[in-house]
Design a protein around this motif. Structure first.
Motif, mmCIF file in Angstrom:
data_model
loop_
_atom_site.group_PDB
_atom_site.id
_atom_site.type_symbol
_atom_site.label_atom_id
_atom_site.label_comp_id
_atom_site.label_asym_id
_atom_site.label_seq_id
_atom_site.Cartn_x
_atom_site.Cartn_y
_atom_site.Cartn_z
ATOM 1 N N LEU A 153 -66.830 -15.677 -52.585
ATOM 2 C CA LEU A 153 -65.685 -15.217 -52.622
ATOM 3 C C LEU A 153 -64.950 -14.736 -53.693
ATOM 4 N N LYS A 158 -61.251 -15.163 -49.710
ATOM 5 C CA LYS A 158 -61.028 -15.749 -48.657
ATOM 6 C C LYS A 158 -61.031 -15.312 -47.502
ATOM 7 N N LEU A 271 -62.254 -25.792 -51.155
ATOM 8 C CA LEU A 271 -61.978 -24.541 -50.515
ATOM 9 C C LEU A 271 -61.422 -24.672 -48.849
ATOM 10 N N TRP A 292 -60.109 -21.879 -44.264
ATOM 11 C CA TRP A 292 -60.483 -21.814 -45.639
ATOM 12 C C TRP A 292 -58.995 -22.368 -45.987
ATOM 13 N N THR A 296 -56.303 -18.464 -51.983
ATOM 14 C CA THR A 296 -57.584 -18.992 -52.687
ATOM 15 C C THR A 296 -56.867 -19.220 -53.983
#
Length: 308
Positions: A153, A158, A271, A292, A296
């Motif tokens: 990650l 993502k 997440l 997700w 991020t």
């Protein structure tokens, strides 16, 4: 290692998790016209030192039969086996900085039990499951999904990692296959082929070692065995080499595992912008598509790194 040559490197990799339907998805993707995956399902090139020592040219040859426009992929669950293969991430990210990754997760305790049965069948574990979780910490580690995903990650983001769940594959296989196909850039129609849906039921495996493998897989001995040895006797021997019933985790072991996995699932849940723990796992995963949260969250990744 030298950077792999264009056209000779995968566009996507199924990186795990072990015992979470990776073989099933590998088989389904191989059936798609325009997707090429090697016959060798688990090259484990970036993880296993012995495989990596074969060099980039060996890895590239795995894809040499692909057509020019094929989407190339491979599947190696060793790539998410921290801490067993400490060099894996550095090797993979260096050679394939832009590859797309597919990570399939499963109820962490169910996955652990399935791995235990597999290792028992391979004669790698010889103790009761309640002792095994202490003597073989990898059983627990490989179900720590936040930890396993952490470096990927942080490096790939993502947008280049597709989270997939075993339970959703079982309930909606065609839908999940279409989702995976879209992620790897496949533009054609997708159909799930039941006849190629491999199950890899660990409990059906015979417990083997080098000697029993020789006896079982030798064609001549198989003919002699089936001709001269009564079926009732053969079945009696076979039953002794199989696990007669599913391993039983004690209440104390379950509490211990849940304490570890609840922490991991909590990190994973951030997440997805959802609450996740062992008790809620299946309900949450089956209740809605798991995507997700965006963008991020760097804080989330930093917190996950504590557990890596």
């Amino acid at each position: 290692m030298n950077i792999l040559k264009p056209g000779k490197r995968p566009d996507f990799i199924i990186i795990g998790a072990m015992k979470s339907a990776t073989t099933t998805i590998y088989e389904q993707l191989r059936l798609l016209d325009g997707v090429y995956m090697p016959d060798l399902k688990e090259p484990n090139f970036f993880s296993d030192d012995s495989q990596y020592a074969r060099g980039a040219s060996w890895y590239e040859r795995l894809f040499e039969a692909a057509k020019a426009d094929d989407i190339l992929g491979e599947a190696s669950t060793h790539y998410t086996k921290i801490p067993t293969y400490p060099q894996c991430f550095a090797r993979l990210s260096d050679a394939l900085p832009d590859v797309k990754l597919i990570y399939i997760m499963r109820d962490p305790i169910d996955r652990l039990v399935s791995q235990y049965i597999h290792e028992w069948s391979c004669n790698n574990i010889r103790v009761d499951i309640n002792h095994a979780i202490d003597l073989h910490p990898e059983l627990v580690k490989y179900s720590c999904y936040a930890t396993q995903l952490s470096p990927y990650l942080a490096h790939y983001g993502k947008e280049n990692i597709l989270p997939v769940f075993f339970e959703r594959i079982k309930r909606n296989p065609a839908q999940e296959l279409s989702r995976i196909a879209k992620f790897i850039g496949y533009k054609q129609e997708v159909a799930w082929i039941d006849s190629h849906a491999k199950t890899n039921v660990s409990s059906a495996r015979l417990r083997t070692n080098a000697f029993t493998n020789f006896l079982i897989r030798n064609p001549l001995l198989t003919i002699i065995r089936r001709t001269l040895v009564p079926a009732t006797f053969r079945n009696s021997i076979k039953s002794r080499m199989q696990m007669s019933k599913r391993p039983n985790l004690s209440a104390a072991s379950i509490r211990k595992l849940e304490a570890t996995f609840d922490e991991e699932l909590k990190m994973l849940g951030t997440l997805f912008n959802t609450n996740l723990d062992c008790e809620s796992y299946k309900k949450v995963v089956l209740g809605k598509p798991m995507e997700w949260s965006k963008p991020t969250d760097k804080v989330d990744l930093a917190r996950i790194h504590k557990y890596a």
